[in-house]
Design a protein around this motif. Structure first.
Motif, PDB file in Angstrom:
ATOM      1  N   THR A 167      -2.682   3.107   3.879  1.00  0.00           N
ATOM      2  CA  THR A 167      -3.761   3.012   3.028  1.00  0.00           C
ATOM      3  C   THR A 167      -4.991   2.226   3.356  1.00  0.00           C
ATOM      4  OG1 THR A 167      -2.954   0.966   2.016  1.00  0.00           O
ATOM      5  CG2 THR A 167      -2.472   2.795   0.772  1.00  0.00           C
ATOM      6  N   LYS A 173       1.492  13.565  14.904  1.00  0.00           N
ATOM      7  CA  LYS A 173       2.275  12.458  14.006  1.00  0.00           C
ATOM      8  C   LYS A 173       3.365  12.760  13.566  1.00  0.00           C
ATOM      9  CE  LYS A 173       0.903   8.779  13.977  1.00  0.00           C
ATOM     10  NZ  LYS A 173       1.228   7.684  14.796  1.00  0.00           N
ATOM     11  N   SER A 219       4.311   1.651   4.500  1.00  0.00           N
ATOM     12  CA  SER A 219       4.823   2.325   5.716  1.00  0.00           C
ATOM     13  C   SER A 219       4.790   1.366   7.256  1.00  0.00           C
ATOM     14  CB  SER A 219       3.785   3.566   6.304  1.00  0.00           C
ATOM     15  OG  SER A 219       2.573   2.891   6.309  1.00  0.00           O
ATOM     16  N   GLY A 273       0.770  -1.248   0.077  1.00  0.00           N
ATOM     17  CA  GLY A 273      -0.003  -0.003   0.114  1.00  0.00           C
ATOM     18  C   GLY A 273       0.771   1.422   0.013  1.00  0.00           C
TER      19      GLY A 273
END
Ligand SMILES: Cc1cc2nc3c(=O)[nH]c(=O)nc-3n(C[C@H](O)[C@H](O)[C@H](O)COP(=O)(O)OP(=O)(O)OC[C@H]3O[C@@H](n4cnc5c(N)ncnc54)[C@H](O)[C@@H]3O)c2cc1C
Length: 364
Positions: free
Chosen positions: A186, A266, A89, A86
């Motif tokens: 994703t 974040k 990450s 995706g």
């Protein structure tokens, strides 16, 4: 006799390599006929947030769910190992790369299916991350709830990035993704891992979903058996094509405020990383070790004292010890050595068997 055995083994290995190459050639042709652009020996570095790793034998970007379905099922039919990525990450690709076909999922459509009166599902998993008293969750900007508001069900392609989808939906007056703001996932990766933002789990909003693995089928929420960092997809290997998400006609201004707070928080985490490397501790482990929090970052920093330790270009992040950061052209091997160091120290000092949250791809 010995020489003969070595020769036979060598011949078998050679035949297997030729067979693999033939399969990849056939797959490449099938994909070409399905209008899917394929590349050979593509570097996976730009396709992961950790920015390490070698090449994929075969690589393609799929832009709609028909292409994604074809790519997955052609690989299965020809018995070519494949990996759907995706946003990359939560993976660390080995320096020797991936022997097979990497499918980068860039499917990106969504539609609003229906508005309905609120049907509270009360799906709230017990969070493994209980904040400390003075933690950020007690700050009022992090306390937004759209409970009681009407539901909206949307259908999203699995390659949509959560942040992109959230922003698009805010414009339509739809809230519910703000808790996951700033997570570089994703929709497909978020379901696979059941991501958590604050005390919220992505699985809680997942409804009917279209999966594929040889054949395509629709499944309902309960099929996933969502758990902490876990869904049934870890066992079945099925690929999410599209998912229905139950969201809200919420207060967009309040939700945006919360989303921005999360985004700021974040963005302070190391971006050249794969997120939290290890699972947080279980309740039993936390109680046994008499710790104020199950946070793995707390353990690595305050108990194991490993924050800031380096190997090559990688470092156990000084910003957040649960993360390993690629600071200076690290190799995958640098990162693995740090992972092993944390595991060894946790085992030797505390008798703990830490589990990795990230997925290791290729040979390590
Ligand atoms: C800076 C940073 C912060 C993060 N913060 C958080 C956080 O707050 N909370 C959290 O839970 N996680 C966090 N993560 C981890 C990561 O974002 C999540 O695990 C996310 O779910 C990974 O999604 P992805 O699309 O990048 O998946 P990838 O990394 O591309 O893939 C991960 C796994 O999911 C599988 N997969 C991907 N797409 C599909 C699909 N369509 N169908 C089936 N399987 C699929 C892949 O095959 C792979 O096994 C963070 C990571 C980073 C780098």
């Amino acid at each position: 006799m010995q020489l003969r055995r070595v020769a036979v083994k060598g011949r078998k290995l050679f035949r297997a390599i030729i067979l693999d190459m033939q399969k990849i050639n056939i797959l490449e042709k099938e994909l070409y006929l399905a209008s899917i652009d394929v590349k050979r020996n593509e570097s996976l570095i730009p396709h992961t947030t950790m920015k390490v790793g070698g090449n994929a034998d075969l690589f393609a970007v799929t832009h709609n769910i028909q292409q994604l379905e074809t790519a997955v099922n052609s690989s299965l039919k020809l018995d070519v190992p494949f990996l759907v990525v995706g946003n990359g990450s939560n993976i660390i690709v080995s320096d020797s790369g991936y022997k097979g076909f990497v499918i980068l999922n860039n499917t990106h459509d969504y539609k609003i299916l229906r508005d309905s009166k609120s049907v509270e599902k009360n799906r709230c998993m017990d969070s493994r991350f209980k904040p400390l008293d003075n933690d950020y969750l007690s700050v009022s900007a992090f306390q937004y709830s759209d409970e009681g508001r009407d539901d909206v069900v949307i259908c999203a392609d699995s390659g949509l990035k959560i942040n992109v989808l959230m922003t698009k939906l805010f414009k339509k007056g739809i809230t519910g993704l703000e808790w996951f703001s700033g997570i570089p996932a994703t929709v497909g990766g978020a379901i696979y891992m059941n991501i958590h933002g604050g005390c919220h789990y992505f699985g809680d909003i997942v409804e009917k979903t279209l999966l594929t693995y040889g054949v395509s089928k629709e499944v309902e929420h309960d099929y996933f058996r969502f758990g902490y960092d876990w869904s049934i997809l870890h066992q079945t290997g099925e690929i999410v094509l599209q998912a229905n998400l139950r969201l809200k006609k919420g207060d967009v201004q309040k939700a945006k405020k919360l989303a921005n707070r999360w985004l700021i928080k974040k963005s302070q985490q190391p971006q050249r990383s794969a997120g939290c490397i290890f699972h947080n501790l279980t309740k039993a482990e936390q109680v046994h070790l008499n710790l104020p929090t199950p946070s793995i970052g707390y353990l690595i920093d305050n108990v194991l004292n490993l924050k800031g330790v380096r190997c090559g270009g990688a470092i156990i992040s000084e910003k957040h010890a649960a993360f390993i950061e690629n600071q200076n052209n690290a190799s995958a091997n640098d990162i693995i050595q740090l992972i092993n160091l944390v595991k060894e120290k946790a085992k030797n000092q505390l008798g703990l068997n830490l589990k990795t949250e990230v997925k290791l791809i290729g040979n390590f």
